[in-house]
Scaffold this motif. Sequence first.
Motif, short mmCIF file in Angstrom:
data_model
loop_
_atom_site.label_atom_id
_atom_site.label_comp_id
_atom_site.label_asym_id
_atom_site.label_seq_id
_atom_site.Cartn_x
_atom_site.Cartn_y
_atom_site.Cartn_z
N ARG A 1 3.37 9.40 -7.38
CA ARG A 1 4.83 9.35 -7.15
C ARG A 1 5.13 8.10 -6.39
O ARG A 1 6.01 7.59 -6.46
CB ARG A 1 5.38 10.73 -6.64
N ASP A 2 4.45 7.87 -5.13
CA ASP A 2 4.62 6.95 -4.04
C ASP A 2 4.60 5.78 -4.67
O ASP A 2 5.34 4.78 -4.59
CB ASP A 2 3.87 7.20 -2.95
N ALA A 3 3.45 5.61 -5.57
CA ALA A 3 3.09 4.23 -6.07
C ALA A 3 4.43 3.88 -7.22
O ALA A 3 4.98 2.79 -7.29
CB ALA A 3 1.62 4.25 -6.97
N GLU A 4 4.70 5.01 -7.78
CA GLU A 4 5.88 4.50 -8.92
C GLU A 4 7.31 4.18 -8.19
O GLU A 4 8.00 3.18 -8.40
CB GLU A 4 5.93 5.77 -9.69
N GLU B 1 0.84 -1.39 0.05
CA GLU B 1 0.05 -0.25 -0.03
C GLU B 1 0.97 1.16 -0.01
O GLU B 1 1.77 1.45 0.63
CB GLU B 1 -0.86 0.04 1.18
N VAL B 2 0.29 2.13 -0.78
CA VAL B 2 1.10 3.70 -0.63
C VAL B 2 0.61 4.20 0.94
O VAL B 2 -0.30 3.65 1.37
CB VAL B 2 0.41 4.53 -1.67
N SER B 3 1.33 5.20 1.13
CA SER B 3 1.09 5.97 2.48
C SER B 3 -0.37 6.05 2.67
O SER B 3 -0.90 6.82 1.81
CB SER B 3 2.17 6.85 2.74
N PRO B 4 -1.16 5.76 3.76
CA PRO B 4 -2.48 6.19 3.76
C PRO B 4 -2.63 7.82 3.92
O PRO B 4 -3.58 8.29 3.95
CB PRO B 4 -2.96 5.60 5.06
N HIS B 5 -1.44 8.35 4.17
CA HIS B 5 -1.55 9.90 4.41
C HIS B 5 -1.76 10.41 3.08
O HIS B 5 -2.25 11.90 3.19
CB HIS B 5 -0.36 10.42 5.00
#
Length: 377
Positions: free
Chosen positions: A123-126, A109-113
């Motif tokens: 960006r976080d997913a990439e 998971e990407v950051s829930p924030h």
Amino acid sequence: MNPLLECHRLGQSIWLDFIRRKQLAEGGLARLVADGEIRGVTSNPAIFEKAIGGSDDYDTALAAAIASGERDPQRLFEQLAIDDIRAAADVLQPVWRDSSGVDGHVSLEVSPHLAMDEEATVRDAERLWHAVDRPNLMIKVPGTAPGVGAMRRLIAQGINVNVTLLFSRAAYAAVAAAYIDGVEAFAAAGGDPAAVASVASFFVSRIDGVLDAEIERRATATPDQAPALRALAGRIAIANARLAYADAGRIYAQPRWQALAQRGARVQRLLWASTGTKNPAYSDVLYVESLIGADTVNTVPPATLDAFRDHGRARATLGEDVDGAHTVFAEIERLGLPLDEVTAQLVDDGIGLFVEAHDKLLAAVAAKRDALLRRVA
């Protein structure tokens, strides 16, 4: 026959909603995969918080990361999580290969924030996609409006996505439309539509948890409506899921999708999440037995996996009594139950719970870091 294996025969994949270093190191996951019982793994901040913060399984790896000079709790956590995700992906790689990429995925998971920030989610997913560097990774993004926008863009890059925290049919329809947009864009850019995979995680038991309490409150306050209200207890979440499944059938029968399917594109399967039974008055396998059907996934916690193996019954139930599901929804409207408000609130609550678990996790990592530093001081 083992009912878990029978689910696979009926076209539903069982994934495990759990990951932990000890399970990986001692071969527990490998045994479940070798026995054919599970075909994928999901994770979330709450699972990692319990695994890392609630055990000493990670202390050696954490000490090594600290010794190398790392101090930031977020980066320390990611090192531990990425190692686990890679290890699980490697265990599941034969499933991914043999199913031509349909199954064998592991979710991170990407950051829930970032749930309300499309650009930051992309960006976080990439970043996570490239850091893990496994073709059978799925990046989990929340089913918020910004998350759905991010999912469309990630699919267009050929990045596998698990869209999570879906509670309503309207939210699911928006996700399915965005997925089709993304596959079209990927294909138009020269990508192979068969090379990208996605699931839409549709949450189940939490809906009954909230609405059952509301039903009982209203039944007590309005005795004349009590029989009709109580007749809906424990039925709304399953009706909601069955109608979403019927929606999926219509969406993927449309010519626009069929043109992509002819090029090898795969439907974004509905994944039933939150399928552990929380109400002890209900069967502990209610949300597994009631939601079995082709082209779906059910991700279950370990206790539910064990219960279904022990006494579950597997048969194709998703297409059963669709008229009854419509009747449930008609009664929801007639009685004025706040289903739309509940599903919207559950998204917010789900993000809040993941943020809380994420922050608790980082606090636990920081506490362990400080203890290890004091030990070597």
